[in-house]
Each structure stands twice: as C-alpha cells, then as structure tokens.
Enzyme design. Structure first.
Site, mmCIF file in Angstrom:
data_model
loop_
_atom_site.group_PDB
_atom_site.id
_atom_site.type_symbol
_atom_site.label_atom_id
_atom_site.label_comp_id
_atom_site.label_asym_id
_atom_site.label_seq_id
_atom_site.Cartn_x
_atom_site.Cartn_y
_atom_site.Cartn_z
ATOM 1 N N GLU A 92 0.917 -1.251 0.058
ATOM 2 C CA GLU A 92 0.050 0.055 -0.100
ATOM 3 C C GLU A 92 0.826 1.155 -0.014
ATOM 4 O O GLU A 92 0.557 2.250 -0.736
ATOM 5 C CB GLU A 92 -0.896 0.013 1.253
ATOM 6 C CG GLU A 92 -2.104 1.011 1.103
ATOM 7 C CD GLU A 92 -2.903 0.828 2.304
ATOM 8 O OE1 GLU A 92 -3.468 1.625 2.948
ATOM 9 O OE2 GLU A 92 -2.784 -0.182 3.126
ATOM 10 N N ASP A 93 2.048 1.221 0.766
ATOM 11 C CA ASP A 93 2.719 2.574 0.842
ATOM 12 C C ASP A 93 4.126 2.607 0.053
ATOM 13 O O ASP A 93 4.635 3.660 0.516
ATOM 14 C CB ASP A 93 2.894 2.584 2.346
ATOM 15 C CG ASP A 93 1.501 2.819 3.093
ATOM 16 O OD1 ASP A 93 0.647 3.006 2.801
ATOM 17 O OD2 ASP A 93 1.659 2.467 4.611
#
Length: 735
Positions: A92-93
């Site tokens: 996600e990051d």
C-alpha cells in the site's frame, strides 16, 4: 516536530531490540526455517519503510513490528501471519508490488496481504470507502481468517498510538473501531482485544466520561483489592482440600462496560457493583472438564448465595464464537453481587485468544460455531447486489448480538441472534421456506411471522405456495440472511413490474409527442426526484405517475429553469470544500458564517459539547455530539461527509434544547420543588414535562432550554440535592 533531533544509532539499536522481542514472542510456534522467513520479511519491511516516519516522529518500522508482536503474543498466530503482519503496509505505502511479494514469499502470503491492502481507485462519492474496504477484507476472511486477525492487531496498535493524530481523524478512526472492529473482535472470541478497543474508542469519542470513570476506578483500587482477597481466600482453601488445581483471581471490568451499565440503568458510578469479576481457571484433562466446572460451581454456591436468574451455562452449549464458560452471580461477604466465571485452561485460552486457539483445539470439535459463522459470512457475501453500506449494517447487527437456541420439530438445534423472529427462523432453515412462510407454531401454539423467539423455543413453520415476500417483512426480521433474501426477492419483483412500467411510459410519451430516449428518461426521473430510471418505471406501473404529471413535466421543461439533481452537485461541492486542507471549522452560532445547519434531535447538542457536522442528503449540515448514539455509525460509514465543527465564542444568550431524566422516591410536592429550581432559581424555560409514578418510584422526563453545558451541570447538581431524588441524567433524544 521541527526540533525533533534524530539519533540514527539509538533508533537502530531500538529496532534491533524490538525485533528480538518479536522473535521471543514467536518462539512457541517456530518450526525449522521459520526464523529465516521472518528475518527475510523484517529486512524487506525495514528497507521499504526506511525513509518513512509515523506522526509521532518515530521510524515507521516500529508499527509493523508492533503489529506482528500483537499477532504473536496476544492472538497467538504463527509464522505466516507474522510475515504478513511485518509486510502489511509495504504494497500500500511503497513501490513493491503484490507480484514481487508472491515471488519472494508465496501465494498464501500474497493473498493475505492483498486482503489487508485498502482498495484504491475511483468510488461513487455516495458510497463509503470504509464500507467497501471492510467488505473486501471480509471477502478474504471467507478464504483466510488471518486477514481479519492481522487487521485487528493493526487497528489495536493504531488505537494505542493515536495521540499524535488530528482530532477529526481520531474521532473517525475511534468511531469506526467501536462500530465495526470491536464487535468483530467479540465475534471472533478475542475478548481482551474487544474490551481494549472499546475503551480506547471511548477515550477519544467521550474523553470526559472516560477520565471520570478511570479516576474513580483508581481511587477505589485498594478497597477493591481487599474485597477480592477476602472473597477468594475461602474458595482457595476448599479447592485445595478437594485437590482441585485452579487459579482464582479478580479481573476489573472495562471502562466501556461500566459506562454501558451506568447508561442503561441510569445509575451513578457509586451504584455499579460489579466493577470486577472473579475468575476460576481449572487445570484438568479434557474428559473431566464439565464435571470439574460444575464441582467448582457447587463449592462457590455453598459458600455464597447465588442469584438464580444469573446463571449462564456456556459449557453445555458454547457460544457461536467458541466461547465456553460457566457464569454465576453470587452475594459476596459485604452484601454486594459478584460475578464469578468458571472455566478450564483450554476454555480460557479460547476466550482470550479466540480464533487462533480455536484452531489449535479444533480436532475435538470439527463443526464448531465459528465454522458455521464463517459459512454465514460466505453466504452473505455471495449476495453481491447489496450495497456495501447495507452489507455493513446488516453484518454489524448480526455480529454483536447474543445468540438464542431454537429447536426444530425434530429437535435439531438452530442458533439465531437475540431478537430473531419466526420469519428469521424460516429463512435460516431454507430460503424457499422463508419466502413462502405464512405463519409458525411456537411450542405448538400458532403465532404471526413477526413473533420474537425466546431461548429454547420449538418452532414449526407453516408455508403456502401462494405466499411471496412482502416489503414490510424487512421491518421485523433481524438476521442478515433473511434481510438479503427478502431484498433480492423484492428487487426481482420490482424489476418485473418496472418492465411493464417501461412499456406504459413509452406509450404515454408517444401520445405527448416526447421522444423516448435515455436523456429524456433521466430528465423525467430527475424531475420526479427518483434515483434511477427503474424507480420511475415502477411508479408509472403502479399508477403513481400518470399523464397529468407528465404534462406538468412538459410545462416545466418549457420554463428557463431546468430541473436537475441539485444534491449531487451540492454534496460534491461541499465534499470538495471539506477535502481542501484550508477549510475552516464550522463555527456554530456565528452569524457571519452563512452555513445551512441544524442541531440533530437525536442528541440535542448544546454549547460546551464536543461536536461535529454531518452533511445530510436533504437537510444541509446536521450538528451532532461526538458521543451521540448515532455518531459512530455516521463516522464509520460516511467519513467523507463529516465536517469539523465548534461553538462560536459569541454564543452566549441562545437557548438550546436538552433532556433530563429524573428518578427518585415519590413524595408530596416533589414536582413543585423540581419546577421551582428549573424555572425560578435557574430561570430556565421548560419545553415539555412527563411524569410517571409507580409503586412509590417517581420517573420524570423534562425537556429544557439551556445556554451551555456549564449551566446544565449546575442545574443537574441542584436537582440531585433535592431530598428523595436518586438520579439525574441527561438523555440523548426527545423521543
């Protein structure tokens, strides 16, 4: 944060220390080769998060390590889960992809991480991002329950470290936690985590009450410990005499559950007696568990008198989430009720670690309540027509409710949520039986479909081939399965009626010389304020819209003012404003700020209350208290429509409506004393007053206009001082 000096050497040392602590927590479940796998995941997470920091200024890697530690220590998960917990934010990051994760760690890890990764992309602004995320996570639950368990560990660590976040974010996350994640932890049998999540949510949504109860608990700590010691001592002596190996200890109740009791019973803190529970954990082999539990029960009830209405036997019939325990409430040595929980070591591990422990002991109980529950989740998810928000609401309802046990005519046991009706039972047996159900016999007595079932009822369903699901059924069924099946049947029926309506409308438009095309149909639907063309066709078929109405539409089209859906543009405009970082907080009561707002009647906020704004479909902005009963649902489901709000300092003389509930011992002249204090001493206007007296007990509900919370607190204090008044509480809604 500008003056935050980073000591890289000290941080690296701390990271190594935390990693070693994690390995120690994993030790009980480690197999050969597991350590290398965990190391590989840790190194990748460390590398990918190396330039990232948390809001507190700490290195980001502290978070995945902490989540992995919770998963290992507090939930008891194994290596695959530890690896996924360490990597839960990398896709996600950071720049790494799911494909790369799969190559390095295999398909299973990649699938779990996919379930943990939030949905990105474009969404309908009227849907809820959180609801979609929650639904996606549950889709993966149907395949792998570890997704949810790691998500709970992630949420728990975020809640524990939320003090550095902005207030509005704290509120949103805390509301979502109490609305969805705490009930989920409860359903999976993780009681310790459920209680902590509820307490932490309350710490942010209702900080004053939280601090008040925490302070009170602390003040009474020594006294409580002395009481527990006196209670336990004789129990331990008899257990030793009878050669029963057991640990006996007192466990304080959570702040949230104490507050719930105060609120439900309208009593002050001093009158909540069960601030703790006594727990007896027996060390005994599996085949002797039931016998030993009942033996300990008889020892305790010989010493202390039990309350016959408060015996809960979850040893003979475990709860749906696998929870087993014997609960009884007895009269303690100082004349107060004490809850006692009796269970074995195995039962305790299942109660503390829920699902993870359940799998460990699974061989003994293959078709457990938890497996049935996952089956239910699967069938719920298969109904893809339902909107994410409906799904979350239905799921939430079925998630938190206690179970009741119902029997079929042949004696088969069916578990249903508390409050379920005969119709819920019919749908639980089979969809077709539910759809054609016309009545039921409960304990051989004929009852209507809406009849609420009680624990232990025996139910026989009566069907008819002519019966079809009705719209009003939705008002009294409570199970998600029944709701979703009724909705899909009604949709199917509506679709058939709408098909006829489409043909009728086509003919009517022809007679009015209007071209039948998509553009015109959308314009007509907008004019009559229908959300879709299907809704329009349905109402045409039902005769709600006829030629006369269509002529009005034609006339309005000729006027320069075009009708269009104002709300969508209104909402998107306001949402755009909300999303701009420089949006100021709405100042309530500030005449300079021309904002269309109203105060929500469900919680009647008054100056001094902690508040937020909610963007409604038809009524502009509604102002709610952060402790409003509806707040957690609104924030959890519609985070994008929440606005920051605070009271304007100029707000002095305006009067705001709020409710007071007064309980006491009925006495001559009591009402006179109450109204004298409100009207004469405080010069406060009374909007409505309802009084009831029953067997010497007096109850009054009074709606009054006050300026702010300070004035309200003083008024409540003065009313409490009246002789005979036992409790004065503020209540949320007028009804």
């Amino acid at each position: 944060m500008e003056d935050y000096v980073i000591d890289i050497e000290a941080e690296n040392k701390e990271i190594r220390k935390r990693y070693r602590a994690l390995l120690r927590a994993c030790k009980p479940t480690l197999q050969r080769g597991d350590k290398q796998e965990i190391r590989k995941a840790f190194d990748l997470a460390l590398e990918m998060h190396k330039d990232m920091r948390r809001k507190s200024g700490e290195p980001y890697i502290y978070h995945p390590i902490a989540v992995a530690q919770i998963a290992a220590e507090e939930i008891g998960l194994g290596t695959t889960s530890i690896v996924c917990a360490l990597l839960h934010d990398v896709v996600e990051d950071t720049s790494i992809t799911l494909q790369e994760i799969e190559t390095q760690f295999g398909k299973k890890v990649a699938r779990i991480i996919d379930g943990l990764t939030k949905i990105s992309g474009i969404f309908d602004p009227n849907s809820s991002m959180q609801a979609e995320n929650f639904r996606k996570m549950l889709l993966t639950l149907a395949d792998d329950v570890r997704v949810i368990l790691i998500k709970l560990a992630d949420r728990l660590h975020n809640m524990r470290t939320m003090e550095f976040m902005a207030r509005h974010k704290q509120l949103k996350i805390a509301s979502e936690t109490s609305y969805l994640y705490a009930p989920l932890a409860h359903r999976l049998g993780l009681y310790a985590i459920k209680s902590e999540l509820e307490d932490l949510s309350m710490k942010y949504t209702d900080p004053d009450t939280y601090k008040f109860i925490a302070k009170k608990l602390n003040e009474k700590k020594t006294e409580r410990e002395k009481f527990i010691e006196d209670f336990i001592k004789p129990v331990e002596e008899i257990l030793e005499e009878q050669d029963i190996k057991a640990d006996v200890f007192g466990r304080p109740k959570s702040i949230h559950s104490i507050w719930n009791k105060m609120r439900k019973k309208s009593i002050p803190f001093e009158e909540v007696y069960d601030l703790f529970a006594i727990r007896v954990i027996i060390d005994t082999p599996a085949e002797r568990e039931k016998t030993e539990c009942w033996k300990v029960y008889s020892i305790i009830t010989d010493l202390y008198r039990p309350n016959p209405d408060r015996l809960r036997d979850w040893v003979s019939s475990p709860k749906g989430n696998g929870y087993e325990s014997l609960h009884t409430t007895v009269m303690g040595p100082r004349g107060q009720w004490v809850e006692v929980q009796i269970r074995t070591k195995r039962m305790n591990e299942i109660a503390e670690k829920g699902f993870a422990a359940h799998w460990k002991y699974k061989e003994s109980n293959s078709d457990s309540g938890l497996d049935q529950w996952i089956q239910k989740v699967r069938s719920l998810l298969s109904n893809s027509e339902q909107s994410a928000l409906d799904f979350v609401d239905d799921f939430k309802m079925n998630l938190f409710s206690d179970e009741i046990f119902i029997f079929t005519p042949k004696g088969t046991l069916v578990q249903l949520p508390n409050g379920a009706t005969a119709l819920d039972f019919a749908f639980e047996i089979h969809t077709d039986i539910g759809a054609t159900c016309i009545g039921a016999k409960v304990n051989h007595k004929l009852v209507p479909l809406s009849h609420p079932l009680q624990n232990g009822d025996q139910v026989e369903i009566i069907t008819s081939s002519k019966q079809v699901p009705k719209e009003d059924w939705l008002n009294f069924v409570v199970t998600a399965k029944a709701k979703s099946k009724i909705r899909s049947s009604l949709k199917e029926e509506k679709r058939r009626v709408a098909e006829d309506g489409k043909e009728i409308l086509e003919r009517k438009l022809k007679s009015l010389k209007i071209t039948y095309n998509t553009d015109n149909i959308n314009k007509i639907a907008n004019y009559f304020k229908y959300p879709s063309s299907q809704e329009l066709f349905y109402n045409v078929a039902k005769g709600v819209i006829d030629v006369k109405n269509l002529r009005e539409y034609v006339a309005s089209e000729k006027t320069p003012e075009q009708h269009h859906n104002q709300f969508s543009s209104h909402v998107s405009g306001l949402v755009e404003k909300i999303n701009k970082k420089d949006l100021d907080t709405i100042l309530i009561g500030d005449d300079l700020q021309k904002v269309d707002y109203t105060l929500a009647p469900c919680c009647n906020p008054i100056p001094g209350d902690d508040i937020f704004g909610f963007l409604t479909v038809n009524d502009g902005i509604k102002i709610h208290r952060t402790s409003c009963p509806n707040a957690s649902k609104l924030m959890a489901n519609y985070g994008y429509r929440i606005l920051k709000a605070q009271w304007a300092s100029s707000q002095v003389d305006a009067a705001f409506l709020t409710g007071l509930r007064i309980v006491g011992i009925d006495d001559v002249g009591l009402i006179n004393k109450i109204t004298h204090i409100i009207s004469q001493e405080f010069k406060v206007n009374i909007r409505s007053l309802s009084i009831s007296s029953n067997e010497g007990i007096f109850e009054g509900n009074i709606m009054v206009f006050v300026n702010n919370t300070g004035q309200l607190d003083n008024l409540m204090k003065s009313l409490k001082d009246i002789s005979g008044i036992t409790g004065v509480t503020r209540y949320e809604a007028e009804n």
